[in-house]
Design an enzyme around this catalytic site. Structure first.
Site, PDB file in Angstrom:
ATOM      1  N   ASN A 108      44.525  39.003  35.680  1.00  9.18           N
ATOM      2  CA  ASN A 108      45.356  38.432  36.742  1.00  9.18           C
ATOM      3  C   ASN A 108      44.818  38.856  38.104  1.00  9.18           C
ATOM      4  OD1 ASN A 108      47.514  37.047  35.286  1.00  9.18           O
ATOM      5  ND2 ASN A 108      48.130  39.082  34.570  1.00  9.18           N
ATOM      6  N   LYS A 153      31.408  44.566  42.365  1.00 12.44           N
ATOM      7  CA  LYS A 153      31.252  45.695  41.440  1.00 12.44           C
ATOM      8  C   LYS A 153      31.836  45.267  40.090  1.00 12.44           C
ATOM      9  CE  LYS A 153      29.872  50.088  41.370  1.00 12.44           C
ATOM     10  NZ  LYS A 153      30.640  51.065  42.153  1.00 12.44           N
ATOM     11  N   HIS A 203      38.469  34.709  33.023  1.00  8.00           N
ATOM     12  CA  HIS A 203      38.535  35.753  31.990  1.00  8.00           C
ATOM     13  C   HIS A 203      37.148  36.303  31.655  1.00  8.00           C
ATOM     14  CE1 HIS A 203      42.415  33.666  31.350  1.00  8.00           C
ATOM     15  NE2 HIS A 203      42.820  34.878  31.059  1.00  8.00           N
TER      16      HIS A 203
END
Length: 528
Positions: A422, A279, A528
């Site tokens: 993270n 998702k 990222h």
């Protein structure tokens, strides 16, 4: 110069002969004189068409194994001459240069040659020189010359001629010129990229990326953003090479999420059934199982709420039992290496559910490049193809992990690689039980993952949170012991992380005090 340009003389020189005969016949029937080279001329002549060899036009034979055949003023003058410029016209007449109104060229199959793994010299021989030179010349002179470089545009050319009494409009010529320059640009990009790799140049002075339009999208990430999907010619199994059997057209977000899902599930290869549910490019459940249905159910149980409207990736062909289970809730996309007839029939009842088949899994260790645009530039890096095995693990605590913990640690590490940083991933018995993604602090990701596990336990009526007795993976080192303590409080018994913090000794001491087993990988997986 008038908008319409007549088409009386055409030069056809193609590597891919698809549609050549039909095009040549259609042009000939419209009274167009055909010029051609080598194999193209031979094919047209064998089809009974009248064709003039370029060698007759230039007065020079093809030579040097075909390297020199069209690089001649008789060809380039015919393409470049401005029809409304008196000096150009006089030069043509003085030197016996006839105008060329249509150029049909497709290039030597360089990209295909590289994809087949050909050696250096063979790749060099498949770099086209005359073709790009003619294309650039003709496209520059699109005020009078039509340039066609793709087989798919043959029909559009003939339709244009029929609509305008054997002439082409300036708008059509402009569009064909843009396509032509994009083709030569992509071709040169392929050559320069291959050559950089061949000579070991990891950061060439100039790098060019190119793609071919696969789909114009309704919009991008949001409705006010326009978007399109381009493929780069890679044969890597995935969303770009998959066949869509059914369902609505893929959206921008569908494509992005489906890629993330399939790359993740491919980490598990053929080592038993596995399922990943994604998702917003993050996994909300990943699991192995005795069967594919079992793997899906265990992945679903990690976060049933987030799984609604998600993307499901499977590492084995979809079967009827799994298909039946998947259709119990709304799902956007299912991607798998294949699907049996019974599964396809079940999915057919859900017409909006997209089913993509890849005929294989991606190799997580295969080298590749990734690109990300930033304002004013482009970030290019190697794809994160790091793979860790048990032999790579370094035990840093007094207690070593058990065999069962090691299996779950390696599983958790594979998943953490695909979670936005993270990243914290709790795993128990080959299934994720809590995922924390994209937080600004690692301890927050640890808490969120544990809290989601508690919520799921409550919703399922479990006696305790599934993080009790789990292991936990962190994509980067714990900068402080607080995240580790939070994982221990959630019930984790073993930890996998890269290590490398200046406070590693403090974190190891806390792990020992809590009775945790901890291993270092020496490899980070920031995403990222």
């Amino acid at each position: 110069m008038t908008d319409l340009a007549p088409l009386r003389r055409a030069l056809l020189s193609v590597s891919d002969k698809t549609g050549l005969i039909d095009l040549g016949r259609a042009l000939s029937e419209r009274g167009v004189e055909l010029l051609s080279t080598g194999g193209s001329a031979k094919a047209l002549r064998q089809a009974g068409l009248t064709v003039r060899d370029v060698a007759d036009v230039t007065g020079f034979p093809e030579m040097m194994d075909g390297r020199v055949k069209t690089l001649h003023p008789a060809v380039h003058g015919g393409l470049l001459a401005l029809r409304d410029n008196a000096e150009h016209v006089a030069a043509m007449e003085a030197h016996g240069i006839g105008p060329i109104d249509l150029l049909v060229v497709n290039l030597y199959p360089f990209e295909e040659t590289v994809a087949k793994g050909a050696d250096y010299d063979t790749c060099i021989e498949n770099i086209d020189i005359g073709g790009p030179a003619m294309i650039r010349a003709a496209a520059k002179n699109h005020g009078a010359v039509t340039t066609v470089v793709d087989v798919e545009d043959y029909g559009a050319l003939l339709a244009e001629l029929d609509a305008h009494d054997g002439q082409t409009t300036r708008a059509f010529r402009q569009r064909m010129a843009q396509i032509a320059y994009a083709r030569t640009g992509a071709y040169d990009a392929a050559v320069s990229t291959w050559m950089a790799e061949a000579i070991g140049e990891t950061a060439p002075r100039r790098r060019v990326a190119a793609g071919t339009l696969a789909q114009t999208l309704r919009y991008g990430e949001n409705p006010h953003q326009s978007a399109a999907f381009y493929t780069d010619g890679s044969t890597r199994p995935g969303v770009a090479t998959a066949t869509q059997l059914q369902g609505k057209e893929l959206s921008y977000n569908n494509i992005n999420d489906t890629d993330a899902a399939f790359e993740l599930v491919s980490e598990f290869g053929q080592g038993g059934p596995a399922c990943a549910i994604i998702k917003h490019a993050n996994p909300c459940g990943v699991a192995r199982g005795e069967t594919l249905k079992d793997a899906y159910a265990r992945a679903f149980d990690c976060d049933r709420t987030s799984a609604f409207g998600g993307i499901i990736a499977l590492n084995q062909p979809l079967d009827a039992a799994t298909a039946q289970e998947i259709t119990q809730i709304f799902t956007e996309v299912v991607i798998a290496p294949g699907a049996d007839a019974a599964a396809r029939e079940i999915f057919a009842a859900k017409k909006n559910l997209r089913l993509l088949l890849t005929d294989g899994l991606a190799d997580p260790a295969a080298p590749a490049l990734t690109y990300r645009q930033v304002s004013g530039g482009l970030l290019v890096q190697d794809k994160d193809n790091g793979v860790i095995t048990e032999a790579d693990l370094k035990v840093v605590t007094k207690r070593a992990p058990t065999a069962a913990e090691i299996a779950d640690l390696l599983f958790a590490w594979k998943v953490a690689k695909h979670v936005k940083s993270n990243a914290i991933v709790y795993v128990k018995d080959g299934a994720t039980v809590g995922v924390g993604a994209g937080q600004m602090s690692r301890v927050d990701s640890t808490r969120i993952a544990a809290r989601k596990a508690e919520d799921m336990a409550e919703a399922m009526g479990l006696a305790e949170t599934p993080t009790k007795g789990s292991v936990v993976a962190s994509d980067a080192f714990f900068p402080f012991a607080d995240g580790l303590l939070t994982a221990a409080e959630a019930g984790a018994t073993a930890v996998i992380q890269p290590g490398g913090s200046m406070r590693d000794d403090d974190v190891i001491a806390v792990a020992d005090e809590a009775g945790l087993a901890m291993v270092f990988t020496g490899q980070r997986h920031f995403r990222h």
